[in-house]
Motif scaffolding. Sequence first.
Motif, PDB file in Angstrom:
ATOM      1  N   ILE A   1       0.859  -1.171   0.000  1.00 56.14           N
ATOM      2  CA  ILE A   1       0.000   0.000   0.000  1.00 56.14           C
ATOM      3  C   ILE A   1       0.906   1.235   0.000  1.00 56.14           C
ATOM      4  O   ILE A   1       1.771   1.361   0.866  1.00 56.14           O
TER       5      ILE A   1
ATOM      6  N   ASN B   1      -3.636   0.944  -3.261  1.00 51.53           N
ATOM      7  CA  ASN B   1      -3.403  -0.497  -3.222  1.00 51.53           C
ATOM      8  C   ASN B   1      -2.808  -0.926  -4.555  1.00 51.53           C
ATOM      9  O   ASN B   1      -3.475  -0.894  -5.590  1.00 51.53           O
TER      10      ASN B   1
ATOM     11  N   LEU C   1      -8.390  -0.953   4.772  1.00 53.66           N
ATOM     12  CA  LEU C   1      -7.245  -1.636   5.386  1.00 53.66           C
ATOM     13  C   LEU C   1      -7.675  -2.399   6.632  1.00 53.66           C
ATOM     14  O   LEU C   1      -7.178  -3.507   6.898  1.00 53.66           O
TER      15      LEU C   1
ATOM     16  N   PHE D   1      -0.430  -6.827   4.624  1.00 46.63           N
ATOM     17  CA  PHE D   1      -0.017  -5.707   3.784  1.00 46.63           C
ATOM     18  C   PHE D   1       1.048  -4.887   4.497  1.00 46.63           C
ATOM     19  O   PHE D   1       1.192  -4.942   5.715  1.00 46.63           O
TER      20      PHE D   1
END
Length: 202
Positions: free
Chosen positions: A14, A24, A36, A46
């Motif tokens: 990200i 993203n 998120l 992530f």
Amino acid sequence: MAKKRSSGNEPVTIKKYANRRLYNTATSSYVTLDHLADMVRQNQDFVVIDAKTSEDITRSVLTQIIFEEEAKGGQSLLPVRFMRQLIKFYGDSMQAAVPGFLELSLENFAKEQERLRGRLASAVGEERMHALEEQVRGNVAAIEGAVRALNPFASQQAEARHQDADASDDDTAEKDAKIESLQQQMVDMQRQLDALSGNKKK
């Protein structure tokens, strides 16, 4: 243009830009902190990278997500007493040990939560099975009751005794034979109902 997707267990990247927008790279779309948070709930890993400096700012973004969740109102997840104790550990000699302890504690709590959910789901499943069995038994009983209510043998026999008192022996024998035939049919039907009831209970 094909969208880029992460392969295997590689975390999604990200990118955070100067205007605070989050991008993203796996879906080629802009996302929000709520997105998120949903990724965290879905166990999608992530990392958040500062688009200008390439610095990993995942920790600060996760902290911001927690802050946003706490600010939404309702029941807060972090008690004030806990937060005060946590603040005291910053700069303390035990600070290095706190993250591992908190992580292990939450992992154990999550495992117990899953076990509890499994037990609850099993209990609900058993209750549904019992309810289904009761419903089947009730349906069979209703069918049997309806068949008995429609059974004309008792009243027919009573009427036959009164109305045919003066009738000939041949007429009486013929009616008795018909009644016995109908009775046998009802016995066969009752056996089928009993067999159906036994299969449903299994």
